[in-house]
Design a protein around this motif. Structure first.
Motif, short mmCIF file in Angstrom:
data_model
loop_
_atom_site.label_atom_id
_atom_site.label_comp_id
_atom_site.label_asym_id
_atom_site.label_seq_id
_atom_site.Cartn_x
_atom_site.Cartn_y
_atom_site.Cartn_z
N ILE A 40 19.73 -16.79 -26.48
CA ILE A 40 20.93 -16.52 -27.29
C ILE A 40 20.89 -17.36 -28.56
O ILE A 40 21.12 -16.85 -29.66
N ASN A 41 20.58 -18.65 -28.42
CA ASN A 41 20.48 -19.52 -29.61
C ASN A 41 19.41 -19.01 -30.57
O ASN A 41 19.60 -19.04 -31.80
N GLY A 42 18.28 -18.53 -30.04
CA GLY A 42 17.20 -18.01 -30.88
C GLY A 42 17.62 -16.75 -31.64
O GLY A 42 17.29 -16.57 -32.81
N LEU A 43 18.37 -15.88 -30.97
CA LEU A 43 18.80 -14.63 -31.61
C LEU A 43 19.80 -14.88 -32.73
O LEU A 43 19.84 -14.16 -33.73
N ILE A 44 20.65 -15.91 -32.55
CA ILE A 44 21.70 -16.15 -33.55
C ILE A 44 21.35 -17.30 -34.50
O ILE A 44 22.19 -17.74 -35.28
N ASN A 45 20.08 -17.76 -34.43
CA ASN A 45 19.62 -18.83 -35.34
C ASN A 45 20.46 -20.10 -35.24
O ASN A 45 20.78 -20.72 -36.25
N ARG A 46 20.85 -20.46 -34.04
CA ARG A 46 21.59 -21.71 -33.85
C ARG A 46 20.80 -22.57 -32.89
O ARG A 46 20.15 -22.06 -31.99
N LYS A 47 20.89 -23.89 -33.08
CA LYS A 47 20.14 -24.78 -32.18
C LYS A 47 20.80 -24.90 -30.81
O LYS A 47 20.16 -24.92 -29.79
N SER A 48 22.13 -25.02 -30.82
CA SER A 48 22.76 -25.34 -29.52
C SER A 48 24.17 -24.80 -29.38
O SER A 48 25.04 -25.47 -28.86
N LEU A 49 24.40 -23.57 -29.86
CA LEU A 49 25.74 -22.99 -29.63
C LEU A 49 25.88 -22.66 -28.15
O LEU A 49 26.83 -23.06 -27.50
#
Length: 195
Positions: A40-49
């Motif tokens: 999920i973090n990879g898909l939304i370009n977030r490190k740790s949401l």
């Protein structure tokens, strides 16, 4: 997909009422520690949401992430985690089933399987259960960077056979480290939302 905004909008526990959302929902399911939060973090370009943890069983709620104010990623509790009592596991099962059966906006269910291992009995049960609830799950074969390139096709075949997938089932190998497979997953999400 250009990610402009993401927020964790709703967290549903065992006793919570599920939200009635207006936007399409994409659900993510998988065994504890299969790499769901990392995906999920990879898909939304977030490190740790989505919280990743070395301790399996971190996601104990259904988490609704509002993506770009036009789509929800729905993170379902991980299954097959031994340290959780049977009673709690059953309540999670009821909660997930309630969601799969009642969501009016659920467009696709992704089932994450570790590409290094043959699907477990829990994986097979989850796959069958998602199909029983009227969805043809899209399989994400996670931890792609942990195997050699020459092993990919063989391991994907093992997953296909182990789950006894329906004809035409999509299996996408994915690496949280290199993001290989990310674009294919987004293409599948976009196709699910617009169909």
């Amino acid at each position: 997909m250009i990610i402009k905004s993401v927020e964790l909008e709703t967290v549903c526990g065992i006793t919570s009422k599920l939200p009635e959302n207006d936007f399409p929902e994409i659900a993510f399911s998988g065994k504890s520690n299969v790499g769901k939060s990392s995906l999920i973090n990879g898909l939304i370009n977030r490190k740790s949401l989505a919280r990743t943890s070395s301790q399996p069983g971190k996601t104990q709620t259904i988490n609704f992430y509002n993506v770009n104010k036009n789509l929800y990623f729905v993170d379902l509790p991980g299954y097959g985690y031994a340290k959780v009592s049977k009673g709690i596991q059953e309540k999670w099962g009821d909660m997930i089933e309630g969601y799969l059966r009642t969501s009016k906006q659920l467009k696709a269910v992704f089932l994450l399987i570790d590409i290094r291992h043959e699907p477990s009995a829990n994986d097979k049960a989850m796959y069958d259960w998602i199909v029983y609830n009227g969805f043809n799950p899209i399989i994400i074969a996670t931890k792609l960077d942990k195997i050699k390139r020459s092993q990919i096709q063989k391991n994907v075949s093992i997953i296909r056979k182990g789950l006894d997938v329906q004809p035409g089932t999509i299996i996408i190998p994915y690496s949280a480290l290199t993001k290989q497979g990310r674009d294919e997953i987004w293409e599948t999400i976009n196709a699910s939302v617009t169909s």
